[in-house]
Design a protein around this motif. Structure first.
Motif, PDB file in Angstrom:
ATOM      1  N   UNK A  15       0.835  -1.203   0.000  1.00 35.22           N
ATOM      2  CA  UNK A  15       0.000   0.000   0.000  1.00 35.22           C
ATOM      3  C   UNK A  15       0.871   1.255   0.000  1.00 35.22           C
ATOM      4  N   UNK A  16       1.951   1.223   0.755  1.00 32.71           N
ATOM      5  CA  UNK A  16       2.880   2.358   0.790  1.00 32.71           C
ATOM      6  C   UNK A  16       3.505   2.586  -0.591  1.00 32.71           C
ATOM      7  N   UNK A  17       3.882   1.503  -1.246  1.00 30.04           N
ATOM      8  CA  UNK A  17       4.488   1.615  -2.575  1.00 30.04           C
ATOM      9  C   UNK A  17       3.495   2.226  -3.571  1.00 30.04           C
ATOM     10  N   UNK A  18       2.245   1.790  -3.514  1.00 31.16           N
ATOM     11  CA  UNK A  18       1.222   2.347  -4.414  1.00 31.16           C
ATOM     12  C   UNK A  18       1.006   3.828  -4.128  1.00 31.16           C
ATOM     13  N   UNK A  19       0.972   4.179  -2.849  1.00 29.98           N
ATOM     14  CA  UNK A  19       0.780   5.577  -2.487  1.00 29.98           C
ATOM     15  C   UNK A  19       1.969   6.421  -2.962  1.00 29.98           C
ATOM     16  N   UNK A  20       3.167   5.916  -2.748  1.00 31.98           N
ATOM     17  CA  UNK A  20       4.374   6.652  -3.138  1.00 31.98           C
ATOM     18  C   UNK A  20       4.442   6.846  -4.649  1.00 31.98           C
ATOM     19  N   UNK A  21       3.951   5.869  -5.400  1.00 29.81           N
ATOM     20  CA  UNK A  21       3.974   5.949  -6.859  1.00 29.81           C
ATOM     21  C   UNK A  21       3.166   7.141  -7.374  1.00 29.81           C
ATOM     22  N   UNK A  22       2.201   7.591  -6.606  1.00 31.26           N
ATOM     23  CA  UNK A  22       1.371   8.726  -7.025  1.00 31.26           C
ATOM     24  C   UNK A  22       2.141  10.041  -7.004  1.00 31.26           C
ATOM     25  N   UNK A  23       3.300  10.033  -6.352  1.00 30.02           N
ATOM     26  CA  UNK A  23       4.075  11.267  -6.207  1.00 30.02           C
ATOM     27  C   UNK A  23       5.325  11.288  -7.076  1.00 30.02           C
ATOM     28  N   UNK A  83       1.432   3.286  12.238  1.00 24.19           N
ATOM     29  CA  UNK A  83       0.438   4.287  12.635  1.00 24.19           C
ATOM     30  C   UNK A  83       0.686   5.619  11.944  1.00 24.19           C
ATOM     31  N   UNK A  84       1.961   6.013  11.793  1.00 21.50           N
ATOM     32  CA  UNK A  84       2.286   7.242  11.064  1.00 21.50           C
ATOM     33  C   UNK A  84       1.848   7.122   9.609  1.00 21.50           C
ATOM     34  N   UNK A  85       2.120   5.968   9.017  1.00 20.30           N
ATOM     35  CA  UNK A  85       1.765   5.748   7.611  1.00 20.30           C
ATOM     36  C   UNK A  85       0.259   5.784   7.414  1.00 20.30           C
ATOM     37  N   UNK A  86      -0.468   5.290   8.378  1.00 22.61           N
ATOM     38  CA  UNK A  86      -1.931   5.265   8.265  1.00 22.61           C
ATOM     39  C   UNK A  86      -2.477   6.672   8.045  1.00 22.61           C
ATOM     40  N   UNK A  87      -1.864   7.653   8.667  1.00 21.59           N
ATOM     41  CA  UNK A  87      -2.301   9.030   8.495  1.00 21.59           C
ATOM     42  C   UNK A  87      -1.878   9.649   7.174  1.00 21.59           C
ATOM     43  N   UNK A  88      -0.952   8.998   6.487  1.00 22.98           N
ATOM     44  CA  UNK A  88      -0.458   9.535   5.217  1.00 22.98           C
ATOM     45  C   UNK A  88      -1.063   8.842   3.995  1.00 22.98           C
ATOM     46  N   UNK A  89      -1.380   7.568   4.152  1.00 29.39           N
ATOM     47  CA  UNK A  89      -1.894   6.780   3.029  1.00 29.39           C
ATOM     48  C   UNK A  89      -3.277   7.252   2.580  1.00 29.39           C
ATOM     49  N   UNK A  90      -3.496   7.184   1.292  1.00 24.92           N
ATOM     50  CA  UNK A  90      -4.840   7.430   0.759  1.00 24.92           C
ATOM     51  C   UNK A  90      -5.778   6.392   1.402  1.00 24.92           C
ATOM     52  N   UNK A  91      -6.952   6.809   1.805  1.00 27.09           N
ATOM     53  CA  UNK A  91      -7.870   5.963   2.559  1.00 27.09           C
ATOM     54  C   UNK A  91      -8.145   4.615   1.887  1.00 27.09           C
ATOM     55  N   UNK A  92      -8.293   4.604   0.593  1.00 29.86           N
ATOM     56  CA  UNK A  92      -8.615   3.369  -0.107  1.00 29.86           C
ATOM     57  C   UNK A  92      -7.458   2.382  -0.191  1.00 29.86           C
ATOM     58  N   UNK A  93      -6.257   2.813   0.133  1.00 29.49           N
ATOM     59  CA  UNK A  93      -5.097   1.945   0.041  1.00 29.49           C
ATOM     60  C   UNK A  93      -4.788   1.209   1.339  1.00 29.49           C
ATOM     61  N   UNK A  94      -5.213   1.761   2.458  1.00 29.19           N
ATOM     62  CA  UNK A  94      -4.861   1.147   3.750  1.00 29.19           C
ATOM     63  C   UNK A  94      -5.567  -0.197   3.885  1.00 29.19           C
ATOM     64  N   UNK A  95      -4.780  -1.253   4.118  1.00 28.27           N
ATOM     65  CA  UNK A  95      -5.387  -2.605   4.170  1.00 28.27           C
ATOM     66  C   UNK A  95      -6.257  -2.852   5.394  1.00 28.27           C
TER      67      UNK A  95
END
Length: 107
Positions: free
Chosen positions: A29-37, A95-107
């Motif tokens: 999920x982090x990798x997918x989120x990072x790819x957006x940037x 927990x830090x990542x949860x606040x940064x990830x796009x809502x639909x990506x968090x497992x």
């Protein structure tokens, strides 16, 4: 002795579950989120550091887990003094990542 066995069995399961969740759910999920940037890395904020931190802390946990003693009492002490604090470090990064990830990506 029964209490030590119960404690170590529970922690063995919890460590395995945490590492599995990180490797199969959180990091992808982090990798997918990072790819957006990719085209605008300046907008990513602290994402890169946090996401790499998850990988780093989970790798530390895995390495510590592999070094656990095989004596029941020593293993219980090791879990309490070494493994549990590292599990908390992994969880803090997630927990830090949860606040940064796009809502639909968090497992």
């Amino acid at each position: 002795e029964v209490m030590f066995e119960n404690y170590t069995t529970t922690l063995n399961i919890e460590v395995g579950t945490l590492l599995d969740m990180v490797e199969t759910g959180i990091l992808p999920a982090c990798a997918k989120d990072m790819a957006k940037y990719v085209s605008m890395p300046a907008l990513a904020g602290e994402r890169k550091d946090v996401y790499i931190g998850i990988k780093t802390e989970s790798d530390k946990l895995k390495a510590l887990f592999e070094k656990k003693p095989h004596d029941l009492r020593a293993e219980a002490t090791y879990f309490c003094d070494t493994i549990k604090p590292q599990m908390l470090a992994v969880r803090a990064m997630v927990d830090k990542a949860e606040g940064l990830l796009e809502a639909g990506l968090y497992p």
